[in-house]
Design a protein around this motif. Sequence first.
Motif, PDB file in Angstrom:
ATOM      1  N   SER A  16       0.741  -1.376  -0.204  1.00 26.51           N
ATOM      2  CA  SER A  16      -0.105   0.168  -0.079  1.00 26.51           C
ATOM      3  C   SER A  16       0.737   1.378  -0.297  1.00 26.51           C
ATOM      4  N   PRO A  17       1.992   1.229   0.844  1.00 26.00           N
ATOM      5  CA  PRO A  17       2.640   2.632   0.882  1.00 26.00           C
ATOM      6  C   PRO A  17       3.141   2.771  -0.471  1.00 26.00           C
ATOM      7  N   LEU A  18       3.612   1.642  -1.144  1.00 19.00           N
ATOM      8  CA  LEU A  18       4.458   1.933  -2.420  1.00 19.00           C
ATOM      9  C   LEU A  18       3.395   2.223  -3.636  1.00 19.00           C
ATOM     10  N   VAL A  19       2.139   1.573  -3.513  1.00 17.44           N
ATOM     11  CA  VAL A  19       1.086   2.031  -4.776  1.00 17.44           C
ATOM     12  C   VAL A  19       0.911   3.467  -4.236  1.00 17.44           C
ATOM     13  N   ILE A  20       0.536   3.972  -3.087  1.00 12.21           N
ATOM     14  CA  ILE A  20       0.215   5.311  -2.885  1.00 12.21           C
ATOM     15  C   ILE A  20       1.257   6.549  -3.118  1.00 12.21           C
ATOM     16  N   ILE A  21       2.456   6.026  -2.817  1.00 16.90           N
ATOM     17  CA  ILE A  21       3.774   6.830  -3.347  1.00 16.90           C
ATOM     18  C   ILE A  21       3.664   7.224  -4.753  1.00 16.90           C
ATOM     19  N   SER A  22       3.454   5.713  -5.639  1.00 19.36           N
ATOM     20  CA  SER A  22       3.648   5.779  -6.992  1.00 19.36           C
ATOM     21  C   SER A  22       2.326   6.634  -7.415  1.00 19.36           C
ATOM     22  N   SER A  23       1.118   6.569  -6.831  1.00 22.77           N
ATOM     23  CA  SER A  23       0.056   7.353  -7.408  1.00 22.77           C
ATOM     24  C   SER A  23       0.251   9.002  -7.177  1.00 22.77           C
ATOM     25  N   LEU A  24       1.080   9.049  -5.943  1.00 22.14           N
ATOM     26  CA  LEU A  24       1.371  10.739  -5.927  1.00 22.14           C
ATOM     27  C   LEU A  24       2.301  11.064  -6.755  1.00 22.14           C
ATOM     28  N   LEU A  25       3.263  10.337  -7.086  1.00 23.05           N
ATOM     29  CA  LEU A  25       4.042  10.716  -8.227  1.00 23.05           C
ATOM     30  C   LEU A  25       3.557  11.110  -9.646  1.00 23.05           C
ATOM     31  N   ILE A  26       2.248  10.318  -9.815  1.00 24.38           N
ATOM     32  CA  ILE A  26       1.491  10.528 -10.997  1.00 24.38           C
ATOM     33  C   ILE A  26       1.176  12.066 -11.040  1.00 24.38           C
ATOM     34  N   LEU A  27       0.758  12.378  -9.797  1.00 24.32           N
ATOM     35  CA  LEU A  27       0.216  13.855  -9.385  1.00 24.32           C
ATOM     36  C   LEU A  27       1.340  14.823  -9.879  1.00 24.32           C
ATOM     37  N   VAL A  28       2.553  14.429  -9.356  1.00 22.70           N
ATOM     38  CA  VAL A  28       3.794  15.312  -9.534  1.00 22.70           C
ATOM     39  C   VAL A  28       3.879  15.650 -11.179  1.00 22.70           C
TER      40      VAL A  28
END
Length: 568
Positions: free
Chosen positions: A32-44
């Motif tokens: 979950s942390p990995l998935v959340i960080i990756s998703s946030l990177l999409i926003l960045v």
Amino acid sequence: MFFAIIIVMAKKEAPLLLDKSEESILDARTTSPLVIISSLLILVSFYFDLTYSKNSAIVFATVGTIIVFALTNYIPKLQFTKNHIPYLISYHFALAFVLIFVMPTVGYFLVLWILLAYLSEYYYQLKGLVISLMALLITLFGGLYVQSNINQQNIIIYLQWFILISGASLILSRIILGTKEVRTNLAEKTSRAEYEHQRLLALINSMTEAVLSINEDGEVNTYNSAALDILNTHSDLNGKKIQSIIELFDKENNPIDIIQVIHETKYISKKTDYHIKRSDKENIMLEINISKAGSSTPITHETGYTILLRDITKQKSLEEEREDFISVVSHELRTPITVAEANVSMAQLMYKRAHFNDKNTMDSMEKAHQKILFLSEMVNDLSTLSRAERENKEMDIETFDIGSLISEVIDLSSEKAKQKSIIIKTTIESNISKLTTSKLYLKEILQNFLSNAIKYSDKGSVDITAQKQSSGKIRISVKDHGIGLSEGDKDRVFDKFWRSENPLTRVNEGTGLGLYISNKLARRINAELGLDSRLGEGSTFYIDLPVLATQKIDQSNVVKNEARNLLG
Ligand code: ADP
């Protein structure tokens, strides 16, 4: 939308509980942390205009759905279990969607596929890997179709990426699966070792002997309950120094340093002469068995000792009582037997002189005489045995002439030899004249050899020889031409109460104690007995005396004591 439906469907299929130990790699804490960080990177990426999709609705909806999906992992009821298919399918679809519609297909997000391919192989072996890589290929061409113009150069670039991701995921799984195998082997070995250890402990605890194991520094690391009983304590012995737990004393009550006794042990040693004190009055006699134990591996080099203690107080006192009993009884029987023997002999003589010719009476008297002689021989053997078994008994070491000793021995048997017309010959090498040892013991041994040689022969001569061996030892041998011994019998002649089954042996009375006693006496003077024999041809019994026996020594007490010490 399509993606969200897949996720929800997948989650509904999943059973409720999660096996924490094996599933850790797919559980909420890791993924979950990995998935959340990756998703946030999409926003960045979207903020810096690095996404393929410029449509904020698509980007935010994708990121939002993925984050909600990841967060549901923290709700136990929604967690996935051993069935990983829905989980893996969801991740594949999510990444494929992102790579085709949201992010540039060929870019850093593609690297996440390495993880997916690895997980697919981890849970579903080659099948999982192939399906995951096929999905990658479809995604790449899907991305190629949606995001760029299909041309030859792009196809080659996308294929290169495919090879790169496949290779990387293969390497990753080889490394991790290899490590997993090593870990599994290690875990198996550890649990087997633990099982063996527990079994050994159970075994040790069921023993009546005290068992203590110590390291090189003498600190206790294992002990059993019998150890606490013998040492009369309830305290924990682990880590304690052995010398503080066991205070040993010898027969003369001198303290003995147990550490020294232990360090003298090369492999295995056994001591039966020491005791510990339970109180001022009570001594516990111990049999102490020490064995050295060592393990030497490339990682560790450990040595230690295992000490086995057995309370032999009762056994020792019984032995002493038995020895006392034999010594008293044989001593007490000697006089009546001698008197009976003398009287029967006298009666036989008087009957003969009076020309009394009742054959039956004469036969009965002869039989009675033979039995009395046998009894007398037995009593003599028993008293010699009890003398030999008393280890504390001082031996008289003296220097004496070998020729005169042999003459004394011959004198004792000459009567019997004459009756059987056996000639006794003596050969003594000129370079030996004097011996220094226990004359009493040597005489007893030679007397035994000679009386046997005559007893078990019907003809010929008996040769007594004394010669120096190349080792410096003196060998005195008694050779006969009698019934001899079979190969099997030769190994047993020195056993207690053993007599050959050969009928020719049984013609003569015997106790089976003579050679056993001789062997014991020989050991006390550091000598060794041996024999050569052939059935029907004769036997040679010999004694090898130690070098010291030939040395000329002074009669003074000092030298006598030295010799005593040497002879043990
Ligand atoms: P014993 O002679 O009283 O039976 P020993 O201990 O002296 O007891 O001998 C044990 C056995 O060894 C004898 O019974 C006999 O069988 C065998 N033995 C000893 N000496 C001889 C010998 N010189 N020749 C053949 N057998 C012998």
